[in-house]
Design an enzyme around this catalytic site. Structure first.
Site, PDB file in Angstrom:
ATOM      1  N   ARG A  32       0.815  -1.214   0.000  1.00 32.33           N
ATOM      2  CA  ARG A  32       0.000   0.000   0.000  1.00 32.33           C
ATOM      3  C   ARG A  32       0.854   1.272   0.000  1.00 32.33           C
ATOM      4  NH1 ARG A  32      -4.706  -1.128   4.373  1.00 32.33           N
ATOM      5  NH2 ARG A  32      -5.780  -2.847   3.363  1.00 32.33           N
ATOM      6  N   ASP A 139     -15.624   8.278  10.149  1.00 34.94           N
ATOM      7  CA  ASP A 139     -14.432   7.466   9.895  1.00 34.94           C
ATOM      8  C   ASP A 139     -13.257   8.434   9.787  1.00 34.94           C
ATOM      9  OD1 ASP A 139     -14.255   4.320   8.690  1.00 34.94           O
ATOM     10  OD2 ASP A 139     -12.477   5.570   8.416  1.00 34.94           O
TER      11      ASP A 139
HETATM   12  C1  LIG Z   1     -13.018  -2.957   8.884  1.00 32.17           C
HETATM   13  S1  LIG Z   1     -13.796  -1.386   8.763  1.00 32.17           S
HETATM   14  C2  LIG Z   1     -15.361  -1.731   9.556  1.00 32.17           C
HETATM   15  C3  LIG Z   1     -16.543  -1.066   8.868  1.00 32.17           C
HETATM   16  C4  LIG Z   1     -17.897  -1.350   9.514  1.00 32.17           C
HETATM   17  N1  LIG Z   1     -17.958  -0.825  10.857  1.00 32.17           N
HETATM   18  C5  LIG Z   1     -18.214  -2.823   9.503  1.00 32.17           C
HETATM   19  O1  LIG Z   1     -18.131  -3.490  10.534  1.00 32.17           O
HETATM   20  O2  LIG Z   1     -18.525  -3.347   8.426  1.00 32.17           O
HETATM   21  C6  LIG Z   1     -12.920  -0.445  10.007  1.00 32.17           C
HETATM   22  C7  LIG Z   1     -13.013   1.073   9.810  1.00 32.17           C
HETATM   23  O3  LIG Z   1     -12.538   1.722  10.990  1.00 32.17           O
HETATM   24  C8  LIG Z   1     -11.857   2.902  10.599  1.00 32.17           C
HETATM   25  N2  LIG Z   1     -10.944   3.322  11.674  1.00 32.17           N
HETATM   26  C9  LIG Z   1      -9.806   2.700  12.088  1.00 32.17           C
HETATM   27  N3  LIG Z   1      -9.220   3.420  13.062  1.00 32.17           N
HETATM   28  C10 LIG Z   1      -9.994   4.512  13.277  1.00 32.17           C
HETATM   29  C11 LIG Z   1      -9.898   5.636  14.148  1.00 32.17           C
HETATM   30  N4  LIG Z   1      -8.881   5.791  15.004  1.00 32.17           N
HETATM   31  N5  LIG Z   1     -10.879   6.570  14.073  1.00 32.17           N
HETATM   32  C12 LIG Z   1     -11.907   6.438  13.203  1.00 32.17           C
HETATM   33  N6  LIG Z   1     -12.052   5.404  12.353  1.00 32.17           N
HETATM   34  C13 LIG Z   1     -11.102   4.447  12.385  1.00 32.17           C
HETATM   35  C14 LIG Z   1     -11.148   2.488   9.320  1.00 32.17           C
HETATM   36  O4  LIG Z   1     -10.804   3.604   8.520  1.00 32.17           O
HETATM   37  C15 LIG Z   1     -12.168   1.564   8.656  1.00 32.17           C
HETATM   38  O5  LIG Z   1     -12.952   2.226   7.703  1.00 32.17           O
END
Ligand SMILES: C[S@@+](CC[C@H](N)C(=O)[O-])C[C@H]1O[C@@H](n2cnc3c(N)ncnc32)[C@H](O)[C@@H]1O
Length: 271
Positions: A32, A139
């Protein structure tokens, strides 16, 4: 990418996002970040990390966007939406006699499938004229937020959803391939959701409390201490008896005592 470069990336990721990158993530991170390095016309990781250090305002967002994992789908872990429909919504309708305000937070909403699934469930279960229902979708990855705001999904992503729901809440936008048509969420659900950029580790500008928080498949990458702090803040910003939904591989066991379990990865605030 030397071991030292990866170490620097790991420290930066944890500091800025809470995400802990294990050794097994090394190859994924390599591929990435290498894309960013090429896009910037640079030749190696050391030069890139130096640039990131010197000009965080220019590159930090891209760096963060490259390390997040955004896997999601409509009605993922469908028992959560069944519980929302069968238990939470009827309870809120009963409880909120004097008020018509319902607030739900999708924290770590990725490309929007989660908040749109919540919106469809709310739209089905509530009389829209009577209720002031809103979903905050946040997010820290700015690319996924733009996707969620647009509400446009490929046929492959829409394909697993109940066809009646697709018909009711999505409209075709003509871009057809072998597996079907690209679709856009209709205003009836779009207008329930506000997409905002928010780092869960930073300040939360929200004033009011939430009835329900979805924070699913986000904290798996966080240390227990970071999780403890975050769940404590969730308890503070939830209404009494408010609900918290977490991801299938996550648990509050040994992390916080402020919630009780009321179902599979479903919790209610107790203190
Ligand atoms: C695997 S996805 C999960 C999406 C959804 N909640 C689901 O369960 O299908 C995790 C998301 O958390 C976000 N994320 C990770 N660390 C974060 C942070 N410190 N603050 C806000 N969002 C965060 C990532 O950018 C990503 O889009």
């Amino acid at each position: 990418m030397t071991d030292q470069d990866f170490e620097t990336i790991k420290i930066l990721a944890k500091q800025r996002t809470g995400i802990e990158l294990g050794e097994h993530k090394k190859e994924m991170i390599y591929s990435r970040i290498v894309r960013r390095i090429r896009a910037l016309g640079m030749s190696d990781f050391r030069r890139y990390l130096q640039y990131l250090d010197e000009s965080p305002e220019a590159e930090l967002t891209n760096f963060i966007n490259s390390i997040t994992t955004n896997l999601t789908s409509f009605f993922r872990e469908s028992h959560h939406f069944d519980f929302l429909e069968s238990t939470v919504i009827p309870e809120l309708i009963k409880k909120k006699k004097g008020s018509n305000r319902i607030r739900i937070w999708s924290a770590g909403c990725s490309t929007g499938e989660e908040p749109y699934s919540i919106a469809m469930t709310l739209h089905k279960g509530l009389n829209k004229d009577r209720w002031n229902a809103k979903i905050l979708a946040t997010d820290l990855d700015t690319n996924v937020l733009a996707h969620g705001r647009a509400g446009v999904y490929s046929a492959e992503r829409i394909g697993n959803m109940n066809p009646d729901l697709v018909k009711k809440y999505f409209t075709g936008i003509g871009d057809r391939n072998a597996s079907g048509e690209t679709m856009e969420a209709k205003d009836s659900i779009k207008q329930l959701i506000t997409f905002n950029s928010l780092n869960l580790l930073g300040d939360w500008p929200m004033k009011g409390k939430f009835d329900v928080i979805f924070c699913r498949n986000v904290v798996i990458y966080f240390s227990k201490d970071t999780q403890r702090e975050l769940f404590d803040r969730y308890a503070n910003i939830l209404e009494p008896n408010g609900y918290l939904f977490i991801g299938h591989s996550e648990s509050l066991h040994g992390v916080t005592k402020r919630f009780e379990s009321v179902g599979r990865t479903i919790y209610r605030k107790v203190a």
